[in-house]
Design a protein around this motif. Structure first.
Motif, PDB file in Angstrom:
ATOM      1  N   GLN A  49      27.443  94.112  68.695  1.00  0.00           N
ATOM      2  CA  GLN A  49      27.335  92.660  68.571  1.00  0.00           C
ATOM      3  C   GLN A  49      27.878  91.970  69.819  1.00  0.00           C
ATOM      4  N   THR A  50      28.298  90.763  69.741  1.00  0.00           N
ATOM      5  CA  THR A  50      28.519  89.870  70.884  1.00  0.00           C
ATOM      6  C   THR A  50      29.306  90.482  72.050  1.00  0.00           C
ATOM      7  N   ALA A  51      30.321  91.280  71.765  1.00  0.00           N
ATOM      8  CA  ALA A  51      31.105  91.890  72.847  1.00  0.00           C
ATOM      9  C   ALA A  51      30.271  92.854  73.675  1.00  0.00           C
ATOM     10  N   GLY A  52      29.232  93.424  73.051  1.00  0.00           N
ATOM     11  CA  GLY A  52      28.381  94.384  73.741  1.00  0.00           C
ATOM     12  C   GLY A  52      27.086  93.777  74.245  1.00  0.00           C
ATOM     13  N   ASN A  53      26.231  93.344  73.301  1.00  0.00           N
ATOM     14  CA  ASN A  53      24.870  92.941  73.681  1.00  0.00           C
ATOM     15  C   ASN A  53      24.815  91.620  74.439  1.00  0.00           C
ATOM     16  N   VAL A  54      25.922  90.872  74.460  1.00  0.00           N
ATOM     17  CA  VAL A  54      25.943  89.607  75.202  1.00  0.00           C
ATOM     18  C   VAL A  54      26.871  89.707  76.421  1.00  0.00           C
ATOM     19  N   TYR A  55      28.161  89.894  76.187  1.00  0.00           N
ATOM     20  CA  TYR A  55      29.111  89.814  77.302  1.00  0.00           C
ATOM     21  C   TYR A  55      29.149  91.084  78.147  1.00  0.00           C
ATOM     22  N   ALA A  56      29.151  92.260  77.529  1.00  0.00           N
ATOM     23  CA  ALA A  56      29.119  93.489  78.326  1.00  0.00           C
ATOM     24  C   ALA A  56      27.825  93.570  79.122  1.00  0.00           C
ATOM     25  N   LYS A  57      26.719  93.267  78.466  1.00  0.00           N
ATOM     26  CA  LYS A  57      25.422  93.301  79.149  1.00  0.00           C
ATOM     27  C   LYS A  57      25.407  92.345  80.337  1.00  0.00           C
ATOM     28  N   GLY A  58      25.885  91.114  80.116  1.00  0.00           N
ATOM     29  CA  GLY A  58      25.887  90.138  81.188  1.00  0.00           C
ATOM     30  C   GLY A  58      26.768  90.531  82.357  1.00  0.00           C
ATOM     31  N   LEU A  59      27.907  91.145  82.060  1.00  0.00           N
ATOM     32  CA  LEU A  59      28.810  91.563  83.136  1.00  0.00           C
ATOM     33  C   LEU A  59      28.268  92.784  83.878  1.00  0.00           C
ATOM     34  N   ALA A  60      27.627  93.700  83.152  1.00  0.00           N
ATOM     35  CA  ALA A  60      27.019  94.851  83.826  1.00  0.00           C
ATOM     36  C   ALA A  60      25.913  94.398  84.775  1.00  0.00           C
ATOM     37  N   GLU A  61      25.179  93.382  84.369  1.00  0.00           N
ATOM     38  CA  GLU A  61      24.125  92.849  85.241  1.00  0.00           C
ATOM     39  C   GLU A  61      24.696  92.264  86.524  1.00  0.00           C
ATOM     40  N   GLN A  62      25.983  91.960  86.521  1.00  0.00           N
ATOM     41  CA  GLN A  62      26.653  91.412  87.700  1.00  0.00           C
ATOM     42  C   GLN A  62      27.428  92.475  88.487  1.00  0.00           C
ATOM     43  N   GLY A  63      27.244  93.744  88.136  1.00  0.00           N
ATOM     44  CA  GLY A  63      27.806  94.817  88.952  1.00  0.00           C
ATOM     45  C   GLY A  63      29.039  95.502  88.414  1.00  0.00           C
ATOM     46  N   PHE A  64      29.475  95.175  87.200  1.00  0.00           N
ATOM     47  CA  PHE A  64      30.658  95.791  86.609  1.00  0.00           C
ATOM     48  C   PHE A  64      30.271  96.940  85.686  1.00  0.00           C
ATOM     49  N   VAL A  65      31.123  97.963  85.639  1.00  0.00           N
ATOM     50  CA  VAL A  65      31.058  98.964  84.581  1.00  0.00           C
ATOM     51  C   VAL A  65      31.823  98.390  83.392  1.00  0.00           C
ATOM     52  N   VAL A  66      31.205  98.356  82.219  1.00  0.00           N
ATOM     53  CA  VAL A  66      31.834  97.720  81.056  1.00  0.00           C
ATOM     54  C   VAL A  66      31.835  98.694  79.877  1.00  0.00           C
ATOM     55  N   LEU A  67      33.014  98.902  79.293  1.00  0.00           N
ATOM     56  CA  LEU A  67      33.175  99.767  78.135  1.00  0.00           C
ATOM     57  C   LEU A  67      33.391  98.911  76.893  1.00  0.00           C
ATOM     58  N   TYR A 290      29.117  83.108  70.630  1.00  0.00           N
ATOM     59  CA  TYR A 290      28.798  84.519  70.410  1.00  0.00           C
ATOM     60  C   TYR A 290      27.496  84.908  71.104  1.00  0.00           C
ATOM     61  N   ASP A 291      26.477  84.027  71.023  1.00  0.00           N
ATOM     62  CA  ASP A 291      25.173  84.485  71.496  1.00  0.00           C
ATOM     63  C   ASP A 291      24.198  83.389  71.888  1.00  0.00           C
ATOM     64  N   LYS A 292      24.506  82.132  71.658  1.00  0.00           N
ATOM     65  CA  LYS A 292      23.537  81.095  71.978  1.00  0.00           C
ATOM     66  C   LYS A 292      23.447  80.904  73.494  1.00  0.00           C
ATOM     67  N   PRO A 293      22.249  80.880  74.033  1.00  0.00           N
ATOM     68  CA  PRO A 293      22.089  80.934  75.493  1.00  0.00           C
ATOM     69  C   PRO A 293      22.848  79.868  76.270  1.00  0.00           C
ATOM     70  N   GLU A 294      22.819  78.613  75.815  1.00  0.00           N
ATOM     71  CA  GLU A 294      23.436  77.553  76.615  1.00  0.00           C
ATOM     72  C   GLU A 294      24.960  77.678  76.688  1.00  0.00           C
ATOM     73  N   PRO A 295      25.684  77.804  75.558  1.00  0.00           N
ATOM     74  CA  PRO A 295      27.135  77.964  75.694  1.00  0.00           C
ATOM     75  C   PRO A 295      27.538  79.277  76.355  1.00  0.00           C
ATOM     76  N   VAL A 296      26.790  80.363  76.106  1.00  0.00           N
ATOM     77  CA  VAL A 296      27.090  81.619  76.790  1.00  0.00           C
ATOM     78  C   VAL A 296      26.917  81.452  78.293  1.00  0.00           C
TER      79      VAL A 296
END
Length: 311
Positions: A49-67, A290-296
């Motif tokens: 959920q949000t910690a993975g599919n939103v924030y981890a994904k977004g940070l990985a797209e910016q060059g970070f390894v995220v667990l 958690y997941d809405k595009p604009e606030p995220v």
């Protein structure tokens, strides 16, 4: 540019295995060293959920390894009995996640940060207070679970709840069946019919109980007889002395019963960090983040440069 990779991993914890997803950036090269981030899910949630599919994904797209790990006793992680929500164990999970990241040859052990959502945001802050291997911290709509259970869960009668928990624990030690509580109504409609008006409870139900956020391991359940440890816990204890790392606090400006708006301003005030920032997503609520595009997007526009500057 190639897409990020999500790798399923596991590693030892307190006598059981922790299940986790490792988000690897596009163009990942095992021969390089990357900054890494531990991402911690909310109470009653899971790594998908949000910690993975939103924030981890977004940070990985910016060059970070995220667990992103499932909490002990929850999700796909080990531990019995199931559905324990103990703050000390949740914070220990973060420390084990840092251990694991430091063992990876492609992670720069001196450039590890942490992010968490809801209860996971407060657990992240508490971990950073006492584990200074974590170099930078971000909380997304963090909720101080100790205060929540003393107030909201206890209906502001904490001594009565403590007595009830003691009674449940005694009965179960003598053979009574363990009672796992569902923390939310079955639907928004059922919640309203029961007289629930709080924005956080209704929006949590809309997130967790519908296709929007529902996941097999996002159980929103808790073994209440094992919740006694949380009654005396404070996520922000000693923040004035020991929380010195760069800190970013993200909140919405629509307050709800779970207390993230109040908790966000409190830890921003209490933290000893010289480099600390608070980001208020105006017009948005706890579960919007958690997941809405604009606030995220509002959050990530600040979170990404914060981590890039401090890791």
């Amino acid at each position: 540019m190639s897409a990020i990779t999500i790798k399923t991993v596991s590693y030892p914890n307190l006598g059981w295995q922790t299940a986790a997803d490792l988000y690897l950036p596009a163009g990942f090269d095992e021969g390089k060293k990357y900054p890494a981030i531990v991402s911690t899910h909310p109470i009653g949630s899971c790594k998908e959920q949000t910690a993975g599919n939103v924030y981890a994904k977004g940070l990985a797209e910016q060059g970070f390894v995220v667990l992103v790990h499932d909490a002990s006793f929850q999700g796909a992680s080990g531990g019995e009995p199931r559905f324990i929500e103990d703050p000390s164990i949740r914070v220990s999970d973060i420390r084990f996640a840092v251990d694991y990241l430091q063992s990876l040859p492609y992670v720069d052990a001196g450039r590890i940060g942490a992010i968490g959502v809801c209860g996971g945001g407060a657990y992240t802050i508490h971990a950073g207070i006492t584990d200074h291997r974590i170099q930078a911290l971000v909380s997304i709509t963090a909720v101080n679970y100790g205060r929540l259970i003393r107030e909201g869960f206890a209906q502001f009668k904490p001594r009565e709840l403590a007595a009830n928990i003691a009674g449940m624990r005694t009965a179960q030690a003598q053979g009574a069946e363990r009672d796992v509580a569902n923390l939310l109504p079955d639907s928004v409609e059922a919640g309203k019919a029961a007289g629930i008006t709080d924005i956080d409870v209704l929006e949590a139900t809309e997130y967790y109980k519908t296709a929007r956020g529902q996941q097999p391991n996002g159980a929103t359940s808790q073994l209440m007889s094992f919740s006694g440890a949380a009654m005396g816990w404070d996520a922000f204890l000693n923040a004035e002395v020991l929380l010195t790392q760069p800190l970013m606090v993200v909140i919405g400006d629509k307050p709800g019963g779970f207390g993230a708006y109040r908790d966000g301003w409190e830890i921003y005030s209490r933290a000893a960090s010289e480099n600390k920032q608070i980001v208020v997503a105006e017009g948005w609520s706890h579960y919007d983040l958690y997941d809405k595009p604009e606030p995220v997007a509002i959050a990530m526009a600040q979170v990404v440069p914060f981590f890039k500057a401090n890791l």
